[in-house]
Design an enzyme around this catalytic site. Structure first.
Site, PDB file in Angstrom:
ATOM      1  N   ASP A 300      34.388  45.780  45.805  1.00  0.00           N
ATOM      2  CA  ASP A 300      35.230  44.821  45.077  1.00  0.00           C
ATOM      3  C   ASP A 300      36.312  44.305  46.033  1.00  0.00           C
ATOM      4  O   ASP A 300      36.484  44.831  47.138  1.00  0.00           O
ATOM      5  CB  ASP A 300      35.852  45.563  43.881  1.00  0.00           C
ATOM      6  CG  ASP A 300      36.661  44.667  42.957  1.00  0.00           C
ATOM      7  OD1 ASP A 300      36.361  43.468  42.871  1.00  0.00           O
ATOM      8  OD2 ASP A 300      37.598  45.196  42.306  1.00  0.00           O
ATOM      9  N   GLU A 303      37.191  39.489  49.139  1.00  0.00           N
ATOM     10  CA  GLU A 303      37.319  38.072  49.573  1.00  0.00           C
ATOM     11  C   GLU A 303      38.030  37.951  50.916  1.00  0.00           C
ATOM     12  O   GLU A 303      37.695  37.009  51.635  1.00  0.00           O
ATOM     13  CB  GLU A 303      38.087  37.288  48.489  1.00  0.00           C
ATOM     14  CG  GLU A 303      37.347  37.183  47.171  1.00  0.00           C
ATOM     15  CD  GLU A 303      37.293  38.510  46.392  1.00  0.00           C
ATOM     16  OE1 GLU A 303      38.204  39.321  46.602  1.00  0.00           O
ATOM     17  OE2 GLU A 303      36.357  38.712  45.624  1.00  0.00           O
ATOM     18  N   ASP A 380      35.777  38.288  37.171  1.00  0.00           N
ATOM     19  CA  ASP A 380      36.635  38.504  36.008  1.00  0.00           C
ATOM     20  C   ASP A 380      36.549  37.370  35.001  1.00  0.00           C
ATOM     21  O   ASP A 380      37.430  36.510  34.917  1.00  0.00           O
ATOM     22  CB  ASP A 380      38.078  38.720  36.469  1.00  0.00           C
ATOM     23  CG  ASP A 380      38.188  39.959  37.351  1.00  0.00           C
ATOM     24  OD1 ASP A 380      37.225  40.761  37.373  1.00  0.00           O
ATOM     25  OD2 ASP A 380      39.219  40.116  38.026  1.00  0.00           O
TER      26      ASP A 380
HETATM   27  O1  MIG Z   1      42.595  43.856  40.934  1.00  0.00           O
HETATM   28  O2  MIG Z   1      39.026  47.654  40.177  1.00  0.00           O
HETATM   29  O3  MIG Z   1      36.723  42.184  39.415  1.00  0.00           O
HETATM   30  O4  MIG Z   1      35.744  44.290  37.853  1.00  0.00           O
HETATM   31  O5  MIG Z   1      37.545  46.348  37.188  1.00  0.00           O
HETATM   32  C1  MIG Z   1      41.499  44.076  40.090  1.00  0.00           C
HETATM   33  C2  MIG Z   1      39.623  47.021  39.109  1.00  0.00           C
HETATM   34  C3  MIG Z   1      40.454  44.852  40.824  1.00  0.00           C
HETATM   35  C4  MIG Z   1      38.634  43.488  39.994  1.00  0.00           C
HETATM   36  C5  MIG Z   1      37.202  43.500  39.552  1.00  0.00           C
HETATM   37  C6  MIG Z   1      37.086  44.265  38.263  1.00  0.00           C
HETATM   38  C7  MIG Z   1      37.608  45.659  38.425  1.00  0.00           C
HETATM   39  C8  MIG Z   1      39.060  45.611  38.915  1.00  0.00           C
HETATM   40  N1  MIG Z   1      39.150  44.831  40.149  1.00  0.00           N
END
Ligand code: MIG
Length: 661
Positions: A300, A303, A380
């Protein structure tokens, strides 16, 4: 037919007979390429985007972005970039344009032309010309790579939330799924399992014994996927930070100092994934945690997302050292492939840790071609009907951009779900390639049982259908890995010359043979021909998506299993919708569901052929390929009439017959 690949580098010639003429300019160091189609075309693809399936009139920023709460209007850039457009002409012929360029760019499809505008220097444009969009997808895969077969378990139903914590909560979720008889395969561990969000660590109080937790899950037929973000907490004595600092592996700021940006753990260093030695190091980090029985990884924030800065990412002037094929360059140049190179390394890591298992990685950020390394989800979204509807063109568009393995957070991420929404989203979402229910920390519970028995029943029926369809869906992934075809396809793939299908974005196809129409959207366009509505249960609960089977097709169904470990295809139901000549056929692919034996012929491929003669319907199953030993199957025909299915008894032989009225 060979790929017709035109390498139109700015210096090259543009031959007169080419239908498509890219024009290049390079003003003030910013390069543009304009492609004017030879006739009116429908545009598709262009990556991870909100908005319509047909992309004419849209404009997209190619700059990976943690778009915190995207809705229809602010979604013009999301977490991934795919500088790729498909054009489909009225006669069904198609062309594809790749801008071979990672720099910050934009793609403008307004005015029925294609215009790539880059902040970097002149770049290469690749034009592919094909007889239809399906052949074009095959060429795109030949150029940008094919997916490998995912593990079968990754096609099952998956339950997630930010976060199931502590470990006792994880066990409760697993127990509830089994208790409610919801077929399911995966439970997801979001960031809270870590010690202070430090990647490759476990919180000693909330997750004191991850190996035992994972054993618990495995014993109940679940797999465990854990999140790993790219940011490494700046902290002396933390082994990941110590190692990276000692070897000088971090992305640098413009004066050459290790860049620090704030994310979940506080200030973090960021591995410079453009460097082969950094990818190698990163991949090695997985070996430690994977010994705890982790089955898959969720990358995650890659980017990369950075907190407390307006750009939501690191400065464009940051420096990447490159190596291998990469020149040293700025973040402006390499931002869009930060996540791509991260998941490339992560995949290597999973392979190093478990050489005999198929790696499963889910990533938020990626770039054209990165489908080889990781599946994806659309980030999200929100718990609303609008976002649910949007998930259809989004997933279709990612598929048409070369990423077949993707899907949305079912039930929606931001805000509270409600009973109707969860029921309908689950009833729809089970026909997407990737099927996972996930939600933000602050919202109400949205597991299938969270809203009471009626919603639970609707969700269970839908998920049961997913599991019964696995022989068909697994075969679609095989097809995708062989020829780049999306798993979930736009309706116009059913008839590329039927212009009435070109804008349809509610109804879609799962493979070539199954049309899915969401409930309450029954006024969709439909392809011509005698597509027949499938009745899979005796009673319609009024919420399940409508399924229609293509004339001339055979769709295999498995018995109902509660997880893919129990799954087998010794008994198959073959749903038959004969065409006007009384013929139908279908292919079924099987292998061990994990491991790489299939690459050495350890698979079984079958051809099912049906013939309706008078009122006798016969189906023959023939083994056509592969060396995997497989027991003889017991077969049952399901004769599909519109809204009614009649079944033959189970039969031991390779040919089954039944009398139909
Ligand atoms: O700043 O890990 O898109 O699926 O639950 C948020 C927490 C970070 C973004 C992801 C989301 C995840 C969340 N993450």
């Amino acid at each position: 037919s060979p790929i017709f690949l035109r390498d139109l580098s700015p210096a090259g010639d543009v031959a007169d007979e080419w239908k498509i003429r890219p024009q290049f300019s390079d003003d003030n160091g910013k390069a543009t390429a304009t492609i004017i189609p030879d006739c009116e075309v429908d545009f598709y693809g262009s990556g991870e985007v909100t908005g319509p399936l047909r992309r004419n009139g849209t404009k997209i920023d190619l700059w990976n972005f943690d778009n915190l709460e995207y809705e229809r209007d602010n979604g013009s850039h999301l977490y991934q970039s795919h500088p790729w457009v498909m054009g489909v002409r009225p006669d069904g012929s198609a062309f594809g344009i790749i801008a071979d360029n990672t720099w910050k760019s934009s793609l403008d499809l307004s005015g029925d032309i294609i215009r790539f505008e880059s902040e970097g220097p002149a770049f290469r444009i690749i034009v592919i010309e094909k007889e239809n969009p399906q052949a074009l997808m095959a060429s795109l895969a030949d150029l940008t790579g094919h997916i490998e077969m995912p593990p079968l378990w990754a096609l099952g139903y998956q339950q997630s939330r930010w976060s199931y914590s502590p470990d006792t909560r994880v066990k409760e979720i697993a127990d509830s799924l089994r208790h409610h008889r919801i077929p399911s395969d995966v439970i997801w561990m979001d960031i809270d399992y870590m010690d202070n969000f430090k990647i490759f660590t476990f919180d000693t109080e909330r997750f004191p014994n991850p190996a035992r937790l994972n054993d618990y899950l495995h014993e109940r037929g679940f797999r465990a996927v854990y999140m790993i973000d790219p940011g490494v907490k700046v902290e002396k004595g933390y082994f990941v930070d110590d190692e990276g600092t000692a070897a000088d592996y971090w992305v640098k700021d413009k004066v050459g100092k290790a860049y620090e940006g704030s994310v979940w753990p506080g200030l973090c260093h960021f591995p410079d994934f453009t460097r082969p030695e950094v990818r190698d190091w990163w991949s090695g980090l997985y070996s430690g945690v994977m010994t705890q029985g982790i089955d898959g990884v969720w990358n995650d924030m890659n980017e990369p997302a950075i907190f407390d800065v307006p750009s939501a990412t690191m400065p464009e002037s940051n420096l990447h050292a490159g190596g291998g094929g990469y020149q040293p360059g700025s973040h402006l140049r390499y931002h869009n492939i930060y996540g791509y190179n991260m998941v490339k390394a992560s995949r290597e890591g999973l392979l190093k840790a478990n050489p005999d298992r198929r790696p499963f990685i889910l990533t938020r950020s990626n770039f054209l071609g990165g489908h080889r390394y990781a599946a994806t989800w659309t980030g999200d979204n929100g718990s609303s009907r609008e976002l649910m509807d949007m998930s259809i063109p989004m997933t279709l568009t990612l598929g048409l951009s070369g990423q077949p393995f993707n899907g949305p957070d079912i039930g929606g991420f931001n805000r509270d779900a409600n009973p109707e929404l969860l029921a309908e989203w689950t009833a729809l979402g089970v026909y997407f390639p990737f099927v996972r229910n996930h939600a933000i920390k602050q919202c109400v519970a949205q597991e299938p049982w969270a809203f009471g028995p009626e919603t639970l029943d609707i969700c269970r029926t839908a998920i049961n259908r997913r599991y019964r369809l696995l022989p068909y869906i697994y075969t679609l992934f095989r097809e995708s890995s062989a020829n780049g075809m999306p798993v979930m396809r736009p309706l116009f793939f059913a008839d590329v010359r039927d212009l009435s299908l070109r804008r349809e974005q509610k109804a879609f196809l799962l493979g070539a043979d199954l049309m899915v129409i969401p409930r309450k959207a029954e006024d969709t366009a439909r392809p011509k021909g005698d597509w027949r509505r499938l009745a899979l249960e005796n009673e319609d609960d009024g919420h399940q998506a409508l399924l229609y089977q293509r004339p001339g097709s055979i769709i295999p169904l498995a018995e109902l299993f509660q997880n893919t470990e129990e799954y087998n295809t010794d008994i198959l139901t073959l749903l038959v919708n004969p065409d006007e000549n009384g013929h139908a056929s279908g292919v079924i692919y099987e292998d061990a569901g994990d491991g790489f034996g299939y690459k050495d012929g350890e698979f079984a491929e079958y051809l099912a052929e049906a013939r309706l003669d008078g009122d006798i319907l016969s189906v023959t199953l023939t083994r056509t390929d592969g060396n995997m030993k497989a027991p003889g199957k017991r077969l049952r025909i399901g004769y599909v009439e519109d809204g009614r299915t009649t079944y033959s008894p189970l039969n031991e032989s390779d040919t089954v017959s039944m009398t139909v009225r």
